[in-house]
Write a protein that holds these residues in place. Structure first.
Motif, PDB file in Angstrom:
ATOM      1  N   PRO A  63      44.736  42.601  39.875  1.00  0.00           N
ATOM      2  CA  PRO A  63      43.565  41.860  39.375  1.00  0.00           C
ATOM      3  C   PRO A  63      42.401  41.907  40.377  1.00  0.00           C
ATOM      4  O   PRO A  63      42.604  42.109  41.577  1.00  0.00           O
ATOM      5  N   ASP A  64      41.180  41.676  39.870  1.00  0.00           N
ATOM      6  CA  ASP A  64      39.986  41.752  40.705  1.00  0.00           C
ATOM      7  C   ASP A  64      40.033  40.808  41.901  1.00  0.00           C
ATOM      8  O   ASP A  64      39.578  41.148  42.991  1.00  0.00           O
ATOM      9  N   LYS A 114      41.463  49.716  43.582  1.00  0.00           N
ATOM     10  CA  LYS A 114      41.604  49.675  42.120  1.00  0.00           C
ATOM     11  C   LYS A 114      42.802  50.485  41.644  1.00  0.00           C
ATOM     12  O   LYS A 114      43.390  50.195  40.590  1.00  0.00           O
ATOM     13  N   ILE A 174      42.095  42.403  44.447  1.00  0.00           N
ATOM     14  CA  ILE A 174      41.382  43.568  44.977  1.00  0.00           C
ATOM     15  C   ILE A 174      40.336  43.143  46.002  1.00  0.00           C
ATOM     16  O   ILE A 174      40.184  43.768  47.051  1.00  0.00           O
ATOM     17  N   ASP A 175      39.627  42.031  45.722  1.00  0.00           N
ATOM     18  CA  ASP A 175      38.627  41.521  46.657  1.00  0.00           C
ATOM     19  C   ASP A 175      39.255  41.199  48.009  1.00  0.00           C
ATOM     20  O   ASP A 175      38.682  41.507  49.065  1.00  0.00           O
ATOM     21  N   ARG A 178      36.985  49.602  47.639  1.00  0.00           N
ATOM     22  CA  ARG A 178      37.207  49.018  46.305  1.00  0.00           C
ATOM     23  C   ARG A 178      37.812  50.046  45.351  1.00  0.00           C
ATOM     24  O   ARG A 178      38.732  49.739  44.596  1.00  0.00           O
ATOM     25  N   GLU A 179      37.288  51.274  45.405  1.00  0.00           N
ATOM     26  CA  GLU A 179      37.842  52.328  44.540  1.00  0.00           C
ATOM     27  C   GLU A 179      39.285  52.615  44.894  1.00  0.00           C
ATOM     28  O   GLU A 179      40.120  52.855  44.026  1.00  0.00           O
TER      29      GLU A 179
END
Length: 302
Positions: free
Chosen positions: A227-228, A222, A231-232, A218-219
């Motif tokens: 957008p989240d 990022k 990223i997911d 995740r880091e």
């Protein structure tokens, strides 16, 4: 008989470095006489063994044994590779592996009789520490068994038969031909030795390992600035790569570089129910400065 008090046991431990139960037994055998108890421990080799117990033992041997539909792998450590080449030490590891076929529990193995000596496995270890002069330790053991099928063992670059620095067990469940199963098991064991999987299947990956990997991924994701939601998806996609690295069934078969291990097993109609891989010394913290092994090697001009 003199009373064996806690203070007497403490005093004897401080003078000899021997274990609490050994000190208590020594005092019981010598009517609580400290000096005689010291000699008793020395004669048993327990005082000398205790003095060496704090030294790092990261060399030694991994041993394997199989019988019928069971297999065992053990690791017995010494301080130097020289001891691993000693016939007496090799016999110890071989006998420990054979004993582990009955039960892989370390404490039960230590308590078992060591053939031809009248001593237990633990007492034989202590005896060898005193006679050979190096710290030794029965570090771990693992046993696998199947109701039907085979358990296959493999030692990579074996020093002698069944003994080396990497030992692998493969447990296959199948009613098929035992010879073909053994051949497939040998290939799987060689794959495990080379690829070093950590888990059998995706479901076996522990939550802590998965959470840690997700956090790292995740880091990294990022940094893309996306957008989240994106990223997911990136994280889940990269997790598949993680599984391919650490999960045996998801790994690429080393023998052809293309197939997945799970596809190879499916084609053969065989279920892999378990595996074990011991690499000598893995996870042992070694001192940064010169240790006993390097001192011996330097003295010998190696």
């Amino acid at each position: 008989m003199a009373e064996v008090t806690a203070s007497l046991v403490k005093e004897l431990r401080e003078k000899t470095g021997a274990g609490m139960m050994d000190c208590k037994r020594a005092l019981g055998e010598t009517a609580g006489d400290i000096e005689v108890a010291i000699d008793w421990l020395r004669k048993k080799g327990l005082a000398a063994a205790a003095k060496k117990a704090g030294r790092i033992a990261a060399e030694g041997l991994v041993g394997v044994a199989t019988s019928d539909r069971a297999g065992a792998v053990v690791e017995v450590n010494s301080e130097t590779d020289f001891v691993a080449r000693n016939d007496v030490f090799q016999n110890l590891v071989r006998q420990v592996a054979e004993r582990a076929l009955a039960d892989g529990d370390i404490e039960k193995i230590k308590a078992a009789a060591f053939p031809g000596t009248g001593r237990s496995v633990a007492e034989e270890l202590t005896h060898l520490v005193a006679t050979i002069g190096e710290n030794m330790n029965l570090r771990r053991a693992r046993r696998l068994e199947v109701a039907k099928g085979v358990v296959v063992s493999y030692v990579h670059n074996a020093l002698v038969a069944g003994l080396g620095k990497i030992g692998v067990l493969i447990a296959l469940d199948s009613a098929g031909d035992a010879g073909k199963l053994a051949a497939l098991g040998k290939q799987l064991a060689m794959h495990v030795a080379a690829a070093n999987p950590q888990f059998l299947d995706v479901a076996a990956v522990d939550k802590a390992s998965l959470d840690r990997e997700r956090d790292v991924l995740r880091e990294q994701a990022k940094a893309s600035g996306k957008p989240d939601a994106i990223i997911d998806k990136m994280v889940e996609g990269r997790l598949r790569k993680f599984y391919e690295e650490v999960v045996l069934l998801e790994q690429v078969w080393v023998h052809d570089g293309e197939s997945r291990v799970k596809a190879v097993l499916a084609k053969a109609g065989v279920k892999l129910v378990g595996f074990a891989r011991f690499k000598l010394g893995e996870g042992i913290d070694r001192p940064e400065g010169p240790d006993f092994a390097s001192e011996v090697a330097a003295t010998a001009g190696v």
